[in-house]
Design an enzyme around this catalytic site. Sequence first.
Site, PDB file in Angstrom:
ATOM      1  N   CYS A  53       0.870  -1.190   0.000  1.00 49.12           N
ATOM      2  CA  CYS A  53       0.000   0.000   0.000  1.00 49.12           C
ATOM      3  C   CYS A  53       0.899   1.231   0.000  1.00 49.12           C
ATOM      4  N   HIS A  54       0.358   2.328  -0.467  1.00 42.56           N
ATOM      5  CA  HIS A  54       1.170   3.547  -0.518  1.00 42.56           C
ATOM      6  C   HIS A  54       1.677   3.946   0.870  1.00 42.56           C
ATOM      7  N   THR A  55       0.952   3.569   1.918  1.00 41.18           N
ATOM      8  CA  THR A  55       1.379   3.936   3.274  1.00 41.18           C
ATOM      9  C   THR A  55       2.694   3.254   3.664  1.00 41.18           C
ATOM     10  N   HIS A  75       1.057  -4.114   5.802  1.00 37.56           N
ATOM     11  CA  HIS A  75      -0.191  -4.152   6.570  1.00 37.56           C
ATOM     12  C   HIS A  75      -1.378  -4.582   5.712  1.00 37.56           C
ATOM     13  N   GLU A  76      -1.120  -5.124   4.511  1.00 40.59           N
ATOM     14  CA  GLU A  76      -2.230  -5.563   3.647  1.00 40.59           C
ATOM     15  C   GLU A  76      -1.898  -7.001   3.254  1.00 40.59           C
ATOM     16  N   CYS A 105     -11.699  -4.499  19.613  1.00 41.26           N
ATOM     17  CA  CYS A 105     -11.712  -5.310  20.843  1.00 41.26           C
ATOM     18  C   CYS A 105     -13.120  -5.544  21.349  1.00 41.26           C
ATOM     19  N   CYS A 108     -13.641  -1.481  24.364  1.00 43.05           N
ATOM     20  CA  CYS A 108     -13.182  -0.135  24.733  1.00 43.05           C
ATOM     21  C   CYS A 108     -14.256   0.903  24.362  1.00 43.05           C
ATOM     22  N   CYS A 111     -14.773   1.113  20.597  1.00 43.96           N
ATOM     23  CA  CYS A 111     -15.492  -0.017  19.988  1.00 43.96           C
ATOM     24  C   CYS A 111     -16.966  -0.013  20.384  1.00 43.96           C
ATOM     25  N   CYS A 119     -10.261   1.590  17.480  1.00 45.93           N
ATOM     26  CA  CYS A 119     -10.162   0.844  18.744  1.00 45.93           C
ATOM     27  C   CYS A 119      -8.966   1.354  19.552  1.00 45.93           C
ATOM     28  N   ARG A 123      -3.575   0.371  20.466  1.00 49.35           N
ATOM     29  CA  ARG A 123      -3.005   1.401  19.583  1.00 49.35           C
ATOM     30  C   ARG A 123      -1.686   1.971  20.111  1.00 49.35           C
ATOM     31  N   CYS A 185      -6.566  -3.390   3.652  1.00 51.10           N
ATOM     32  CA  CYS A 185      -6.418  -1.922   3.711  1.00 51.10           C
ATOM     33  C   CYS A 185      -7.113  -1.194   2.559  1.00 51.10           C
ATOM     34  N   ARG A 381      -2.271  -2.540  -7.302  1.00 52.26           N
ATOM     35  CA  ARG A 381      -1.727  -3.355  -6.229  1.00 52.26           C
ATOM     36  C   ARG A 381      -0.823  -4.450  -6.792  1.00 52.26           C
TER      37      ARG A 381
HETATM   38  N1  LIG Z   1      -6.896   6.754   5.705  1.00 49.18           N
HETATM   39  C1  LIG Z   1      -6.690   5.465   5.484  1.00 49.18           C
HETATM   40  O1  LIG Z   1      -7.239   4.609   6.178  1.00 49.18           O
HETATM   41  C2  LIG Z   1      -5.817   5.051   4.371  1.00 49.18           C
HETATM   42  C3  LIG Z   1      -5.034   5.964   3.704  1.00 49.18           C
HETATM   43  N2  LIG Z   1      -4.270   5.568   2.645  1.00 49.18           N
HETATM   44  C4  LIG Z   1      -3.560   6.636   1.937  1.00 49.18           C
HETATM   45  O2  LIG Z   1      -4.341   6.910   0.770  1.00 49.18           O
HETATM   46  C5  LIG Z   1      -3.506   7.448  -0.256  1.00 49.18           C
HETATM   47  C6  LIG Z   1      -3.709   6.663  -1.557  1.00 49.18           C
HETATM   48  O3  LIG Z   1      -3.197   5.352  -1.410  1.00 49.18           O
HETATM   49  P1  LIG Z   1      -3.005   4.431  -2.716  1.00 49.18           P
HETATM   50  O4  LIG Z   1      -4.240   4.418  -3.529  1.00 49.18           O
HETATM   51  O5  LIG Z   1      -2.401   3.170  -2.221  1.00 49.18           O
HETATM   52  O6  LIG Z   1      -1.893   5.299  -3.462  1.00 49.18           O
HETATM   53  P2  LIG Z   1      -1.505   5.430  -5.012  1.00 49.18           P
HETATM   54  O7  LIG Z   1      -0.146   6.026  -5.048  1.00 49.18           O
HETATM   55  O8  LIG Z   1      -1.725   4.128  -5.694  1.00 49.18           O
HETATM   56  O9  LIG Z   1      -2.591   6.474  -5.594  1.00 49.18           O
HETATM   57  C7  LIG Z   1      -2.485   7.874  -5.531  1.00 49.18           C
HETATM   58  C8  LIG Z   1      -2.797   8.452  -6.922  1.00 49.18           C
HETATM   59  O10 LIG Z   1      -2.821   9.884  -6.869  1.00 49.18           O
HETATM   60  C9  LIG Z   1      -2.078  10.427  -7.988  1.00 49.18           C
HETATM   61  N3  LIG Z   1      -1.595  11.788  -7.665  1.00 49.18           N
HETATM   62  C10 LIG Z   1      -0.419  12.167  -7.101  1.00 49.18           C
HETATM   63  N4  LIG Z   1      -0.388  13.519  -6.951  1.00 49.18           N
HETATM   64  C11 LIG Z   1      -1.574  13.998  -7.443  1.00 49.18           C
HETATM   65  C12 LIG Z   1      -2.141  15.311  -7.558  1.00 49.18           C
HETATM   66  N5  LIG Z   1      -1.483  16.393  -7.151  1.00 49.18           N
HETATM   67  N6  LIG Z   1      -3.377  15.431  -8.100  1.00 49.18           N
HETATM   68  C13 LIG Z   1      -4.061  14.347  -8.524  1.00 49.18           C
HETATM   69  N7  LIG Z   1      -3.562  13.070  -8.440  1.00 49.18           N
HETATM   70  C14 LIG Z   1      -2.338  12.901  -7.903  1.00 49.18           C
HETATM   71  C15 LIG Z   1      -0.966   9.413  -8.122  1.00 49.18           C
HETATM   72  O11 LIG Z   1      -0.326   9.556  -9.370  1.00 49.18           O
HETATM   73  P3  LIG Z   1       1.227   9.089  -9.484  1.00 49.18           P
HETATM   74  O12 LIG Z   1       1.233   7.616  -9.321  1.00 49.18           O
HETATM   75  O13 LIG Z   1       1.591   9.559 -10.847  1.00 49.18           O
HETATM   76  O14 LIG Z   1       1.960   9.810  -8.381  1.00 49.18           O
HETATM   77  C16 LIG Z   1      -1.752   8.099  -7.976  1.00 49.18           C
HETATM   78  O15 LIG Z   1      -2.426   7.759  -9.180  1.00 49.18           O
HETATM   79  C17 LIG Z   1      -2.080   7.387   0.306  1.00 49.18           C
HETATM   80  O16 LIG Z   1      -1.782   8.629   0.896  1.00 49.18           O
HETATM   81  C18 LIG Z   1      -2.187   6.323   1.392  1.00 49.18           C
HETATM   82  O17 LIG Z   1      -1.170   6.476   2.343  1.00 49.18           O
HETATM   83  C19 LIG Z   1      -4.255   4.290   2.195  1.00 49.18           C
HETATM   84  C20 LIG Z   1      -5.010   3.345   2.812  1.00 49.18           C
HETATM   85  C21 LIG Z   1      -5.785   3.629   4.005  1.00 49.18           C
HETATM   86  N1  LIG Z   2       1.219   7.268  11.703  1.00 49.66           N
HETATM   87  C1  LIG Z   2       0.914   8.461  10.980  1.00 49.66           C
HETATM   88  C2  LIG Z   2      -0.328   8.432  10.163  1.00 49.66           C
HETATM   89  C3  LIG Z   2      -0.582   7.150   9.406  1.00 49.66           C
HETATM   90  C4  LIG Z   2      -2.043   7.016   9.199  1.00 49.66           C
HETATM   91  O1  LIG Z   2      -2.767   7.979   9.183  1.00 49.66           O
HETATM   92  N2  LIG Z   2      -2.502   5.800   9.026  1.00 49.66           N
HETATM   93  C5  LIG Z   2      -3.885   5.554   8.685  1.00 49.66           C
HETATM   94  C6  LIG Z   2      -3.938   4.313   7.938  1.00 49.66           C
HETATM   95  S1  LIG Z   2      -3.067   4.411   6.446  1.00 49.66           S
HETATM   96  C7  LIG Z   2      -3.202   2.922   5.832  1.00 49.66           C
HETATM   97  O2  LIG Z   2      -2.704   2.623   4.806  1.00 49.66           O
HETATM   98  C8  LIG Z   2      -4.776   5.365   9.885  1.00 49.66           C
HETATM   99  O3  LIG Z   2      -5.739   4.643   9.842  1.00 49.66           O
HETATM  100  N3  LIG Z   2      -4.516   6.022  10.941  1.00 49.66           N
HETATM  101  C9  LIG Z   2      -5.257   5.883  12.156  1.00 49.66           C
HETATM  102  C10 LIG Z   2      -4.431   5.175  13.178  1.00 49.66           C
HETATM  103  O4  LIG Z   2      -4.937   4.895  14.270  1.00 49.66           O
HETATM  104  O5  LIG Z   2      -3.272   4.878  12.892  1.00 49.66           O
HETATM  105  C11 LIG Z   2       0.991   9.713  11.817  1.00 49.66           C
HETATM  106  O6  LIG Z   2       1.366   9.596  12.971  1.00 49.66           O
HETATM  107  O7  LIG Z   2       0.714  10.778  11.265  1.00 49.66           O
HETATM  108 ZN   LIG Z   3      -2.717   0.856   3.639  1.00 50.20          ZN
HETATM  109 ZN   LIG Z   4     -11.608  -1.428  21.166  1.00 51.06          ZN
END
Ligand SMILES: NC(=O)C1=CN([C@@H]2O[C@H](COP(=O)(O)OP(=O)(O)OC[C@H]3O[C@@H](n4cnc5c(N)ncnc54)[C@H](OP(=O)(O)O)[C@@H]3O)[C@@H](O)[C@H]2O)C=CC1
Ligand SMILES: N[C@@H](CCC(=O)N[C@@H](CSC=O)C(=O)NCC(=O)O)C(=O)O
Ligand SMILES: [Zn+2]
Ligand SMILES: [Zn+2]
Length: 390
Positions: A53-55, A75-76, A105, A108, A111, A119, A123, A185, A381
């Site tokens: 994943c991008h993270t 994490h995936e 859990c 908490c 949850c 949760c 954490r 994820c 992916r």
């Molecule tokens: N909140 C959550 O629970 C989660 C958060 N995330 C986060 O979500 C985000 C996306 O993850 P993922 O889909 O895996 O990442 P990807 O890198 O696969 O997708 C991001 C896309 O955005 C494009 N992009 C980059 N810059 C711009 C811009 N300025 N304007 C428009 N498009 C742009 C990228 O292009 P290019 O490849 O050309 O750079 C790419 O196509 C990440 O920040 C990840 O960390 C992921 C999972 C869970």
């Molecule tokens: N650890 C970072 C932030 C990372 C973050 O925001 N993680 C997301 C999941 S991203 C998955 O690919 C998230 O769910 N955060 C909530 C959590 O409890 O971690 C920071 O400290 O900024």
């Molecule tokens: Zn992720």
């Molecule tokens: Zn919990």
Amino acid sequence: MSDSNGSNAPPQPIECRAWVAYEPKKPLKLETVIVNPPQKGEVRVKICYMALCHTDAYTLGGLDPEGLFPSILGHEASGIVESVGEGVTSVKPGDHVIPCYQAFCDACKFCLSRKTNLCGSVRQWTGNGVMKNDSQSRFTVKETGKKIYHFMGTSTFAEYTVVHEVSCAKIREDADLESVCLLGCGVSTGLGAVWNTAKVESGATAAVFGLGTVGLACIEGLVHAGAKRIIGVDIDAKKFEAGMKWGCTECVNPMDHEGRPIQEVIVEMTDGGVDYSFECIGNVEVMRSALECCHKGWGESIIIGVAASGQMIQTRPFQLVTGRVWKGTAFGGFKSRVDVPKLVDRYMNKEIKLRDYITHQMQFEDLNKAFDLLHEGKCLRAVLKAMPEK
Ligand SMILES: NC(=O)C1=CN([C@@H]2O[C@H](COP(=O)(O)OP(=O)(O)OC[C@H]3O[C@@H](n4cnc5c(N)ncnc54)[C@H](OP(=O)(O)O)[C@@H]3O)[C@@H](O)[C@H]2O)C=CC1
Ligand SMILES: N[C@@H](CCC(=O)N[C@@H](CSC=O)C(=O)NCC(=O)O)C(=O)O
Ligand SMILES: [Zn+2]
Ligand SMILES: [Zn+2]
């Protein structure tokens, strides 16, 4: 305590391969590690498939304020329970599972609340790269004896990992582990952002910023929700083909508008703005655009992307005063151990797709190549085969 051979003898340390991130911005190193037995409330899992994943790239890039080194990222993933520690009741050796970085859990205050999936039970320890029972890591490099931190409570870039029971979702055994690892994820997050966080209604309009896996999963969720107009936004026009295939009604490239802010373009295209927008990149400037392309009075923008350490979002408060709403989501609001098995059911019923997100099938040894593909924007992916199921 028991292991996957049905033995009641206490589980022993396992020697296996794992990818260790020693320092930010450096390739991972394949090491032989010792994975200690699961302690009270812990589960040792054989990882069968793992995706990137991008993270993971973000943390390896040194952008995560919580990033610890050396660590085992990832994490995936999906796998099979190898052994369980004292007191574990929800899974047993041989069960198919998805490790979940967002725990559940069921006890908490988080949850017990219907308002969140965050949760609080483990954490603090997962953020410190250790297990709750003894505040220690279960991973040691065989050659050097060096302790290695866990990551996000999952550390799936390894043939075996140890997770808390609260982070281990049991799933049905007829689901193919290669596909369902994506529910750990990215795909779950995009779907849940639409269904749980935004609660998009039929006939709504939406803009999705970033057409990677998370953005495409938002689009899939929007199609299911009956959105009538879905605008995909990406700076790489090569991503538009996937955007349209997943269900965008149109795609726009912010680079094509002579320096005009993309929010202005979208407001003009939609008679005042979209009902919902989703930021799936992690860029704070884009987060602003995503908020400001929302309709006055009711538009909601959901932040999904993870921004680098030190970054801040900004907008004129007037944007909020005039009715736009800024929200964020973690794991799409899904309560992991309850909802992930249901998502697996939906996949098995052909209600959601997973295989289309897999653009690369690789071997465990290929992880650094998979990181290169992600950085080059060449994959959705990449799924890597870790251990055989049997
Ligand atoms: N909140 C959550 O629970 C989660 C958060 N995330 C986060 O979500 C985000 C996306 O993850 P993922 O889909 O895996 O990442 P990807 O890198 O696969 O997708 C991001 C896309 O955005 C494009 N992009 C980059 N810059 C711009 C811009 N300025 N304007 C428009 N498009 C742009 C990228 O292009 P290019 O490849 O050309 O750079 C790419 O196509 C990440 O920040 C990840 O960390 C992921 C999972 C869970
Ligand atoms: N650890 C970072 C932030 C990372 C973050 O925001 N993680 C997301 C999941 S991203 C998955 O690919 C998230 O769910 N955060 C909530 C959590 O409890 O971690 C920071 O400290 O900024
Ligand atoms: Zn992720
Ligand atoms: Zn919990």
